[in-house]
Write an enzyme that holds these catalytic residues in place. Structure first.
Site, mmCIF file in Angstrom:
data_model
loop_
_atom_site.group_PDB
_atom_site.id
_atom_site.type_symbol
_atom_site.label_atom_id
_atom_site.label_comp_id
_atom_site.label_asym_id
_atom_site.label_seq_id
_atom_site.Cartn_x
_atom_site.Cartn_y
_atom_site.Cartn_z
ATOM 1 N N GLY A 49 -8.281 -15.264 -63.140
ATOM 2 C CA GLY A 49 -6.979 -15.850 -63.416
ATOM 3 C C GLY A 49 -7.180 -17.252 -63.947
ATOM 4 N N GLN A 54 -4.966 -26.050 -65.252
ATOM 5 C CA GLN A 54 -6.426 -26.060 -65.406
ATOM 6 C C GLN A 54 -6.848 -26.382 -66.836
ATOM 7 O OE1 GLN A 54 -6.986 -22.104 -63.155
ATOM 8 N NE2 GLN A 54 -8.899 -23.208 -62.826
ATOM 9 N N CYS A 102 -13.734 -20.951 -58.344
ATOM 10 C CA CYS A 102 -12.694 -21.406 -59.274
ATOM 11 C C CYS A 102 -13.353 -21.973 -60.511
ATOM 12 C CB CYS A 102 -11.843 -22.479 -58.589
ATOM 13 S SG CYS A 102 -10.539 -23.158 -59.632
ATOM 14 N N LEU A 103 -12.788 -21.687 -61.664
ATOM 15 C CA LEU A 103 -13.357 -22.202 -62.914
ATOM 16 C C LEU A 103 -13.295 -23.728 -62.975
ATOM 17 C CD1 LEU A 103 -11.854 -19.575 -65.383
ATOM 18 C CD2 LEU A 103 -14.236 -19.753 -64.649
ATOM 19 N N HIS A 144 -4.254 -18.032 -54.893
ATOM 20 C CA HIS A 144 -5.160 -19.006 -55.508
ATOM 21 C C HIS A 144 -4.548 -19.577 -56.791
ATOM 22 C CE1 HIS A 144 -9.336 -20.388 -56.773
ATOM 23 N NE2 HIS A 144 -8.639 -20.471 -57.892
ATOM 24 N N GLU A 145 -4.047 -18.697 -57.650
ATOM 25 C CA GLU A 145 -3.511 -19.167 -58.940
ATOM 26 C C GLU A 145 -2.243 -19.988 -58.749
ATOM 27 O OE1 GLU A 145 -5.341 -19.079 -61.469
ATOM 28 O OE2 GLU A 145 -6.778 -17.755 -60.517
ATOM 29 N N HIS A 148 -2.665 -23.598 -57.779
ATOM 30 C CA HIS A 148 -2.943 -24.537 -58.868
ATOM 31 C C HIS A 148 -1.656 -25.191 -59.365
ATOM 32 C CE1 HIS A 148 -7.215 -24.136 -59.685
ATOM 33 N NE2 HIS A 148 -7.137 -22.823 -59.715
HETATM 34 NI NI NI Z 1 -8.855 -21.580 -59.681
#
Ligand code: NI
Length: 201
Positions: A49, A54, A102-103, A144-145, A148
């Site tokens: 995701g 981000q 996480c990216l 999680h998404e 953000h």
């Molecule tokens: Ni993330």
């Protein structure tokens, strides 16, 4: 379309609360092009995701897509879905501990508690209302998404910092046990065939 740079832990924009998107704004070619870029960036980085903040866009938009993901091979498939202004509601009290990454948090994973059954209302990328229900690891991915969009990262949810691990050390020391746990979660919440023997904990 373009692959956008992904902000990394420490960038203050990851810590801001994103703002809602209006229907008129969502319909503009610029916003639609941004959503295409968000999806392309997620695919390019092999993310499960990606949320707009981000990539430095502080609007309540995120994408989820899981299909044989090399970063998370135990995650059940999830069709490409864009969430605009999502609202999440927890159903029941089931919680499981999940190793997340996480990216925006390079080379780190840690154990976080996630609700295992959620309902979500949101718009799709065209402003059509959607209502979704998710169980198991997909429910965790949603949490999680959407975190953000409120300036939260998984590291904020790590209850015990001693569970933090690089990806290489995760593979060496924690992966086998966690994959069994993830399969048990899939079996418990999705009814998938259970592959591991013994008690599920
Ligand atoms: Ni993330």
């Amino acid at each position: 379309m373009a692959v956008l740079p992904i902000l990394q832990l420490g960038d203050p924009r990851l810590r801001q609360v994103s703002r809602p998107v209006t229907a008129a704004e969502l319909a503009t070619p610029a916003t639609q092009a941004f959503i295409d870029d968000l999806i392309e960036t997620m695919h390019h980085a092999h993310g499960a995701g990606l949320a707009a903040p981000q990539v430095g866009d502080l609007r309540r938009i995120c994408a989820v897509h899981v299909r044989k993901n090399p970063r998370y091979p135990y995650k059940p498939d999830h069709p490409l879905t864009v969430f605009v202004n999502p609202v999440i509601e927890v159903v029941g009290d089931a919680v499981e501990w999940i190793y997340e990454g996480c990216l925006s948090v390079p080379d780190l994973r840690g154990l976080v508690p996630r609700h295992m059954h959620v309902r979500v209302t949101a718009w799709d990328r065209h402003g059509q209302p959607m209502a979704l229900e998710a169980r198991g690891l997909s429910a965790g991915t949603y949490q999680h998404e959407f975190d953000h969009l409120d300036g939260l990262l998984f590291v904020d949810r790590v209850a015990d910092a001693r569970t933090l691990t690089t990806w290489a050390e995760f593979d060496k020391h924690h992966k086998a046990e966690f994959v069994a746990h993830a399969q048990a979660i899939n079996a418990r919440y999705l009814g998938a065939p259970e592959k591991n023997d013994g008690p599920i904990e």
